[in-house]
Design a protein around this motif. Structure first.
Motif, PDB file in Angstrom:
ATOM      1  N   SER A  47      69.605  20.323  60.802  1.00  0.00           N
ATOM      2  CA  SER A  47      69.321  21.599  60.117  1.00  0.00           C
ATOM      3  C   SER A  47      68.689  22.584  61.092  1.00  0.00           C
ATOM      4  CB  SER A  47      68.359  21.399  58.943  1.00  0.00           C
ATOM      5  OG  SER A  47      68.921  20.571  57.971  1.00  0.00           O
ATOM      6  N   HIS A  50      71.372  23.968  63.531  1.00  0.00           N
ATOM      7  CA  HIS A  50      72.308  24.903  62.911  1.00  0.00           C
ATOM      8  C   HIS A  50      71.601  26.096  62.262  1.00  0.00           C
ATOM      9  CE1 HIS A  50      74.922  21.228  62.996  1.00  0.00           C
ATOM     10  NE2 HIS A  50      75.872  22.104  63.199  1.00  0.00           N
ATOM     11  N   SER A  52      70.823  25.934  59.292  1.00  0.00           N
ATOM     12  CA  SER A  52      71.641  25.952  58.074  1.00  0.00           C
ATOM     13  C   SER A  52      70.765  25.814  56.826  1.00  0.00           C
ATOM     14  CB  SER A  52      72.647  24.811  58.125  1.00  0.00           C
ATOM     15  OG  SER A  52      71.970  23.600  58.415  1.00  0.00           O
ATOM     16  N   THR A 175      78.367  27.014  62.210  1.00  0.00           N
ATOM     17  CA  THR A 175      77.567  27.942  61.403  1.00  0.00           C
ATOM     18  C   THR A 175      78.383  29.149  60.949  1.00  0.00           C
ATOM     19  OG1 THR A 175      76.813  29.104  63.389  1.00  0.00           O
ATOM     20  CG2 THR A 175      75.421  27.316  62.568  1.00  0.00           C
ATOM     21  N   ASN A 201      76.086  26.382  54.729  1.00  0.00           N
ATOM     22  CA  ASN A 201      75.617  27.635  55.315  1.00  0.00           C
ATOM     23  C   ASN A 201      75.259  28.714  54.303  1.00  0.00           C
ATOM     24  OD1 ASN A 201      75.743  26.808  58.052  1.00  0.00           O
ATOM     25  ND2 ASN A 201      77.969  27.059  58.045  1.00  0.00           N
TER      26      ASN A 201
END
Ligand SMILES: *Cc1c(COP(=O)(O)O)cnc(C)c1O
Length: 382
Positions: A47, A50, A52, A175, A201
């Motif tokens: 996480s 990214h 995200s 992403t 995302n």
């Protein structure tokens, strides 16, 4: 046998750090199913990289692709555009959710899906376009975004099985799509035998994948204290990765910098050793566009034609070196024909598939071995 005759496998999955310790800790800690402490630590690493909304660990990249397909709520008549030059499950996952497929060709810079062909294939039936970052080098994302801007009902999904820690214009691969998926299969850069991840995302997509992963139940809402008992609320399956394997995976991810550096060395050694052949136009080797960084997943060469490629494969094999071809085009496969919405021509896929040769590639492949392999290739093409 002289040292230069030693066998060189195509891939050599191995231990790089604390994998076995962490697996033992997972077993001794008593939470070996999905969602345990090692799952949490891996999710944190992924996480953070990214940036995200969420990451879910799955038993494979294929499962993560199936979850992203389920999230699309495909209806009869819906289609998904996939590259013909990819692994079967980039396409199959969407078929299982009820979509018909439209196959797109690749562009020659990265062997990724060709935005121009996608543009020509788009219509109202298309719900998603699947991008693959072949060999860990980002495909033409800006080109795809420009096409998709005109079709707000179609999502970009990145099958990022090979590209974890690669970037495109400074931003992590994985992403750009509504979802992206990663593989930790033993043939990939970071491994746990079999494993995968779904990267989410968009904030509005965070909730439902947990239900899909957890056998269609709202167990997560229960664990978060949002409901006082959990029950069956949606479709789903058992997609979660065991915490024992998450432990293995954490051991690998902690060694991320050294793994990437070693793979980069192998890539650069091949590029150097094959440069004379490339300069003579006898082979072409992968180029990393200046606005991208690679995950260094593999090294391939494109030879003049299928005959030369097959001769090189046979010659390497005779000397104990395990090279291999790659994707057989999906658009003309029996499954591709059966599940496609309409036929499409993918001439570059046909042509590249016939003359692509993948060379041995693993973290500790020695430079001398790379040079020996390059000499063997040279002996065939020169
Ligand atoms: C490896 C790979 C997959 C499948 O990954 P699994 O984890 O084995 O399901 C899917 N797509 C691409 C592009 C791959 O390279």
């Amino acid at each position: 046998m002289t040292p230069t005759d030693t066998r060189i496998p195509f891939n050599k999955p191995g231990l790089v750090g604390n994998e076995l310790d962490y697996m033992r800790q997972a077993v001794e800690g008593g939470h070996t199913s999905t969602g345990g402490p090692f799952t949490e630590r891996v999710v944190d690493v992924l996480s953070e990289w990214h940036g995200s909304q969420d990451v879910l660990l799955t038993t494979s990249c294929t499962d993560a692709l199936e979850m992203s397909a389920m999230m699309l709520d495909i209806e009869p008549g819906d289609t998904v555009i996939v590259p013909s030059f990819t692994f079967v499950t980039s396409a199959l996952a969407f078929v299982r959710a009820g979509a018909r497929l439209i196959f797109a060709d690749i562009e020659m810079e990265t062997l990724g899906i060709d935005p121009e062909h996608v543009d020509a294939l788009m219509d109202d039936s298309v719900r998603a376009v699947i991008a693959v970052h072949y060999a860990g080098i980002g495909c033409d994302i800006a080109g795809l975004q420009a096409v998709l801007e005109k079709w707000p009902h179609a999502d970009l999904i990145e099958d990022n099985a090979q590209g974890l820690f690669g970037t495109y214009r400074g931003q992590p691969l994985g992403t750009f799509g509504r979802f992206s998926t990663i593989s930790f299969h033993e043939t990939k850069n970071f491994i746990c035998g079999e494993g995968g991840a779904l990267v989410i995302n968009r904030p509005e997509d965070v909730d439902r994948p947990h239900t899909l992963l957890d056998k269609g139940t709202n167990r997560r809402s229960f664990l978060l204290g949002q409901v006082d008992k959990y029950s069956w609320v949606d479709t789903g399956s058992s997609f979660g990765l065991s915490d024992i394997l998450a432990g293995y995976l954490l051991g690998q991810l902690e060694e991320r910098d050294s793994i990437l550096a070693r793979r980069r060395n192998v890539f650069d050694a091949y590029a150097d050793a094959l440069a004379p052949l490339a300069e003579q136009g006898l082979v072409s080797t992968p180029a990393i566009p200046s606005d991208r960084t690679s995950s260094y997943h593999m090294f391939y060469v494109l030879l003049a034609d299928r005959q030369t490629r097959d001769a090189a494969l046979a010659d390497l094999k005779a000397r104990g070196v395990h090279g291999t071809f790659h994707y057989v085009p999906l658009h003309s496969s029996p499954g591709g024909e059966r599940f496609s919405d309409r036929s499409s021509d993918c001439p570059r896929t046909d042509e590249v598939s016939g003359r692509l040769l993948r060379l041995p590639f693993y973290n500790d492949l020695a430079t001398e071995d790379v040079e020996r392999i390059a000499r063997l290739v040279s002996g065939v093409v020169a």
